[in-house]
Design a protein around this motif. Structure first.
Motif, PDB file in Angstrom:
ATOM      1  N   GLU A 153       0.830  -1.202   0.000  1.00  0.00           N
ATOM      2  CA  GLU A 153       0.000   0.000   0.000  1.00  0.00           C
ATOM      3  C   GLU A 153       0.869   1.260   0.000  1.00  0.00           C
ATOM      4  OE1 GLU A 153      -0.411  -2.651   1.900  1.00  0.00           O
ATOM      5  OE2 GLU A 153      -2.508  -3.030   2.372  1.00  0.00           O
ATOM      6  N   ARG A 154       1.930   1.228   0.806  1.00  0.00           N
ATOM      7  CA  ARG A 154       2.832   2.377   0.901  1.00  0.00           C
ATOM      8  C   ARG A 154       3.520   2.645  -0.446  1.00  0.00           C
ATOM      9  NH1 ARG A 154       4.015   4.777   5.231  1.00  0.00           N
ATOM     10  NH2 ARG A 154       3.512   3.042   6.574  1.00  0.00           N
ATOM     11  N   VAL A 155       4.003   1.589  -1.094  1.00  0.00           N
ATOM     12  CA  VAL A 155       4.679   1.752  -2.392  1.00  0.00           C
ATOM     13  C   VAL A 155       3.714   2.277  -3.449  1.00  0.00           C
ATOM     14  CG1 VAL A 155       5.790   0.476  -4.277  1.00  0.00           C
ATOM     15  CG2 VAL A 155       6.501   0.075  -1.928  1.00  0.00           C
ATOM     16  N   LEU A 156       2.506   1.725  -3.505  1.00  0.00           N
ATOM     17  CA  LEU A 156       1.513   2.208  -4.474  1.00  0.00           C
ATOM     18  C   LEU A 156       1.158   3.672  -4.212  1.00  0.00           C
ATOM     19  CD1 LEU A 156      -0.858  -0.883  -4.730  1.00  0.00           C
ATOM     20  CD2 LEU A 156       0.702  -0.038  -6.474  1.00  0.00           C
ATOM     21  N   GLY A 157       1.046   4.050  -2.947  1.00  0.00           N
ATOM     22  CA  GLY A 157       0.758   5.437  -2.602  1.00  0.00           C
ATOM     23  C   GLY A 157       1.883   6.373  -3.017  1.00  0.00           C
ATOM     24  N   ILE A 158       3.128   5.947  -2.799  1.00  0.00           N
ATOM     25  CA  ILE A 158       4.277   6.782  -3.177  1.00  0.00           C
ATOM     26  C   ILE A 158       4.360   6.924  -4.695  1.00  0.00           C
ATOM     27  CG2 ILE A 158       6.803   6.868  -3.190  1.00  0.00           C
ATOM     28  CD1 ILE A 158       6.675   5.679  -0.331  1.00  0.00           C
ATOM     29  N   ILE A 159       4.125   5.842  -5.418  1.00  0.00           N
ATOM     30  CA  ILE A 159       4.123   5.922  -6.888  1.00  0.00           C
ATOM     31  C   ILE A 159       3.015   6.854  -7.364  1.00  0.00           C
ATOM     32  CG2 ILE A 159       3.748   4.613  -9.021  1.00  0.00           C
ATOM     33  CD1 ILE A 159       5.103   2.223  -7.625  1.00  0.00           C
ATOM     34  N   GLY A 160       1.830   6.748  -6.766  1.00  0.00           N
ATOM     35  CA  GLY A 160       0.731   7.646  -7.104  1.00  0.00           C
ATOM     36  C   GLY A 160       1.083   9.100  -6.815  1.00  0.00           C
ATOM     37  N   LEU A 161       1.779   9.345  -5.706  1.00  0.00           N
ATOM     38  CA  LEU A 161       2.196  10.704  -5.356  1.00  0.00           C
ATOM     39  C   LEU A 161       3.193  11.244  -6.379  1.00  0.00           C
ATOM     40  CD1 LEU A 161       2.051  13.018  -3.308  1.00  0.00           C
ATOM     41  CD2 LEU A 161       3.903  11.894  -2.054  1.00  0.00           C
ATOM     42  N   VAL A 162       4.138  10.405  -6.793  1.00  0.00           N
ATOM     43  CA  VAL A 162       5.120  10.835  -7.804  1.00  0.00           C
ATOM     44  C   VAL A 162       4.411  11.174  -9.119  1.00  0.00           C
ATOM     45  CG1 VAL A 162       7.045  10.021  -9.246  1.00  0.00           C
ATOM     46  CG2 VAL A 162       7.068   9.618  -6.785  1.00  0.00           C
ATOM     47  N   PHE A 163       3.465  10.331  -9.533  1.00  0.00           N
ATOM     48  CA  PHE A 163       2.713  10.613 -10.763  1.00  0.00           C
ATOM     49  C   PHE A 163       1.903  11.903 -10.637  1.00  0.00           C
ATOM     50  CE2 PHE A 163       2.474   5.956 -12.427  1.00  0.00           C
ATOM     51  CZ  PHE A 163       3.763   6.076 -12.884  1.00  0.00           C
ATOM     52  N   ASN A 164       1.342  12.161  -9.453  1.00  0.00           N
ATOM     53  CA  ASN A 164       0.601  13.401  -9.241  1.00  0.00           C
ATOM     54  C   ASN A 164       1.514  14.616  -9.383  1.00  0.00           C
ATOM     55  OD1 ASN A 164      -2.017  12.605  -8.911  1.00  0.00           O
ATOM     56  ND2 ASN A 164      -2.086  12.972  -6.712  1.00  0.00           N
ATOM     57  N   VAL A 165       2.690  14.549  -8.789  1.00  0.00           N
ATOM     58  CA  VAL A 165       3.628  15.677  -8.874  1.00  0.00           C
ATOM     59  C   VAL A 165       4.049  15.899 -10.326  1.00  0.00           C
ATOM     60  CG1 VAL A 165       5.940  16.471  -8.204  1.00  0.00           C
ATOM     61  CG2 VAL A 165       4.422  15.469  -6.494  1.00  0.00           C
ATOM     62  N   LEU A 166       4.312  14.814 -11.055  1.00  0.00           N
ATOM     63  CA  LEU A 166       4.645  14.959 -12.475  1.00  0.00           C
ATOM     64  C   LEU A 166       3.482  15.563 -13.254  1.00  0.00           C
ATOM     65  CD1 LEU A 166       6.543  11.607 -13.189  1.00  0.00           C
ATOM     66  CD2 LEU A 166       7.512  13.912 -13.047  1.00  0.00           C
TER      67      LEU A 166
END
Length: 162
Positions: free
Chosen positions: A15-28
């Motif tokens: 869950e943590r990894v998926l959330g971090i990847i989602g956060l990176v995509f949001n920032v991009l």
């Protein structure tokens, strides 16, 4: 942290990894949308671009005068709409990013709250974008994954209480 049968904390790494990847995509997404908005705003305010664009439309022999004027008006209206929608999209992505950060912080303390926040952040990130799908998966996993049940000392006892 919730203990499991081996007295280790139950980890929510996926869950943590998926959330971090989602956060990176949001920032991009925020960065790309700001760049696109700036470029579109620059084009709509550039008199040289306007002159060249209008000259190309007016010189087209297949268009009548009213058609050419309609195309020019629609093009400027569309560009203004894209800039305004871009700012709305940026605001939604910023709110989504904040929700992801809160969900990541709360992940080990309140799993259900994190799941709800991941799903809301996914909706704000775009209903069916890659980011939202990752956040939907993380949110669903917060609800579905449960720590293993700890065995009690009287599980195999025939005289156990009912």
């Amino acid at each position: 942290m919730e203990p499991n049968s081996l007295n280790r904390p139950f980890k929510r790494t996926v869950e943590r990894v998926l959330g971090i990847i989602g956060l990176v995509f949001n920032v991009l997404g925020i960065i790309l949308t700001v760049v696109m908005n700036s470029f579109m705003k620059m084009l709509t305010n550039d008199p040289q671009f306007q002159q060249e664009f209008e000259a190309e439309i007016w010189n087209d022999p297949t268009l009548t005068e009213s058609d050419a004027q309609m195309i020019i008006d629609m093009m400027y209206m569309g560009m203004d709409w894209m800039v305004n929608f871009g700012w709305f999209f940026i605001a939604a992505l910023v709110i989504s990013s904040v929700l992801i950060i809160v969900a990541l912080i709360q992940l080990n303390k309140n799993v259900k709250l994190s799941g709800i926040l991941f799903i809301i952040a996914g909706v704000l990130a775009g209903i069916l974008s890659l980011t939202s799908i990752l956040l939907y998966i993380a949110g669903t996993m917060c609800f579905v994954r449960k720590p293993p049940v700890e065995k009690t000392p009287y599980d195999n006892d025939t005289m156990r209480p009912l």
